[in-house]
Enzyme design. Structure first.
Site, short mmCIF file in Angstrom:
data_model
loop_
_atom_site.label_atom_id
_atom_site.label_comp_id
_atom_site.label_asym_id
_atom_site.label_seq_id
_atom_site.Cartn_x
_atom_site.Cartn_y
_atom_site.Cartn_z
N ARG A 21 0.81 -1.22 0.00
CA ARG A 21 0.00 0.00 0.00
C ARG A 21 0.84 1.27 0.00
NH1 ARG A 21 -0.72 2.89 4.28
NH2 ARG A 21 0.03 1.20 5.61
N ARG A 177 -12.75 -17.87 26.17
CA ARG A 177 -13.27 -16.66 25.54
C ARG A 177 -12.59 -15.40 26.08
NH1 ARG A 177 -19.74 -18.28 25.89
NH2 ARG A 177 -19.53 -20.31 24.82
N CYS A 196 -3.28 -3.28 13.02
CA CYS A 196 -2.29 -4.28 12.61
C CYS A 196 -2.26 -5.42 13.62
CB CYS A 196 -0.90 -3.65 12.49
SG CYS A 196 -0.79 -2.40 11.19
N ARG A 216 -2.17 -9.12 12.01
CA ARG A 216 -2.43 -9.36 10.59
C ARG A 216 -1.30 -8.85 9.72
NH1 ARG A 216 -3.38 -4.85 7.63
NH2 ARG A 216 -3.78 -2.97 8.87
N SER A 217 -0.68 -7.73 10.13
CA SER A 217 0.37 -7.07 9.36
C SER A 217 1.49 -6.69 10.31
CB SER A 217 -0.19 -5.83 8.66
OG SER A 217 0.82 -5.11 7.98
N ALA A 218 2.69 -7.19 10.05
CA ALA A 218 3.80 -7.01 10.99
C ALA A 218 5.00 -6.38 10.30
CB ALA A 218 4.17 -8.35 11.61
N ASP A 219 5.22 -5.10 10.58
CA ASP A 219 6.41 -4.37 10.14
C ASP A 219 7.56 -4.82 11.04
OD1 ASP A 219 8.46 -2.53 9.74
OD2 ASP A 219 7.21 -0.76 10.02
N ASN A 227 5.55 -3.94 19.39
CA ASN A 227 4.43 -4.84 19.67
C ASN A 227 4.79 -5.88 20.73
OD1 ASN A 227 3.98 -4.82 16.11
ND2 ASN A 227 2.92 -3.51 17.58
N LEU A 258 9.57 -7.24 5.85
CA LEU A 258 10.65 -6.27 5.95
C LEU A 258 10.50 -5.29 4.80
CD1 LEU A 258 13.59 -8.77 6.57
CD2 LEU A 258 12.60 -7.22 8.28
#
Length: 314
Positions: A21, A177, A196, A216-219, A227, A258
């Protein structure tokens, strides 16, 4: 931490080149998990300095249910500035220089970088000084804190997921739960950045509290170190409140990537040797997890290698 260095090495050696993106491009892999025993020390990078107080102030911001960068700026925390700034420069109220693709342009054009930095400083100052401006342009939408503390139902009611989670750990620790979700499809279009780190679950066994995060998205180079430290800290804070010891933090990633403009920094980090992990120190003063201030949380024995700077992709 070896687990993290192994992740960097794995993606360098096995990842796939992908567009993204931001236009920067990544080396990416899908599905990766790391495990950290929180009894062995606090999991924060030692092969580069991570500004722990920024981790703390961001987590407290989430815990307060806040979604406006003003609190962060008041604590000298700039990690969300670019997303708020992007919203402002796309608005009709912005009258300054063209800021299209400011992140990539600042990286590639030193003259533009100076202009961008000057505009950003004016933006930050105005957020701090002008409450009405901050209310309008410091807001990031219904991101993490809002979903954790004030999830809106279709009936117009609100759910405090975090408070409910803590109560459930106290009253029904064997529950499967013990989950908090930041991923609310209804609100995604109006978020400055969709979550993320999107869902986390707690698990109680043998008097210990463990946490698993799905991201879901890991820089990997810039985001993941924050994180890891943030969710390890959250686990410690909740364990303190419910009277349990800490167990594991398990970090499960979807798209772990990366950025192409982080590769040299990654190689530099991989050349370094990990040091002993520090110990987390929490003040006895706060009554609940929601009463902590930044000054109540610190690390003892954190002696990392120097920071490694890298550009952020917006």
């Amino acid at each position: 931490m070896k687990q993290y260095l192994d992740l960097e090495k794995y993606v360098l050696e096995n990842g796939t080149q992908k567009g993204d993106r931001t236009g920067t491009g990544t080396i990416s892999t899908f599905g990766y998990q790391m495990r950290f025993d929180l009894q062995e020390g606090f999991p924060i990078m030692t092969t580069k300095r991570v500004p722990f107080k920024l981790v703390v102030s961001e987590l407290l911001w989430f815990l307060h249910g806040d979604t406006n960068i003003r609190y962060l700026l008041q604590h000298n925390n700039n990690i969300w500035n670019e997303w708020a700034f992007e919203r402002f420069v796309k608005s009709d109220d912005y009258k300054g220089e063209d800021m299209t693709d400011f992140g990539l342009r600042a990286e590639r054009d030193s003259a533009f970088k100076e202009v961008y930095q000057a505009e950003m400083e004016k933006f930050k100052a105005r957020i701090l000084e002008d409450e009405a401006f901050a209310n309008k342009y410091g807001e990031l939408g219904n991101i993490y804190g809002k979903q954790w503390r004030e999830w809106k139902t279709s009936q117009g009611e609100t759910i405090d997921q975090l408070a409910d989670l803590i109560e459930m750990i106290k009253t029904n620790p064997n529950s499967r739960r013990l989950i908090v979700s930041a991923w609310n499809p209804k609100d995604i279009p109006n978020m400055a950045l969709p979550p993320c780190h999107s869902l986390f679950q707690f698990y109680v066994a043998d008097g210990k509290l463990s946490c698993q995060l799905y991201q879901r998205s890991a820089d990997i180079f810039l985001g993941v170190p924050f994180n890891i430290a943030s969710y390890a800290l959250l686990t410690h804070l909740i364990a303190r409140e419910v009277g349990l010891e800490v167990g594991e933090f398990i970090h499960t990633m979807g798209d772990a990537h990366l950025y192409n403009n982080h590769i040299e920094q990654v190689k530099e980090q991989l050349s370094r040797t990990p040091h002993k992990l520090p110990k987390l120190v929490l003040s006895d003063k706060p009554a609940t997890i929601f009463d902590f201030d930044v000054a109540d949380i610190s690390l003892d024995g954190y002696n990392p290698d120097p920071a490694i700077k890298a550009p952020i992709s917006v």
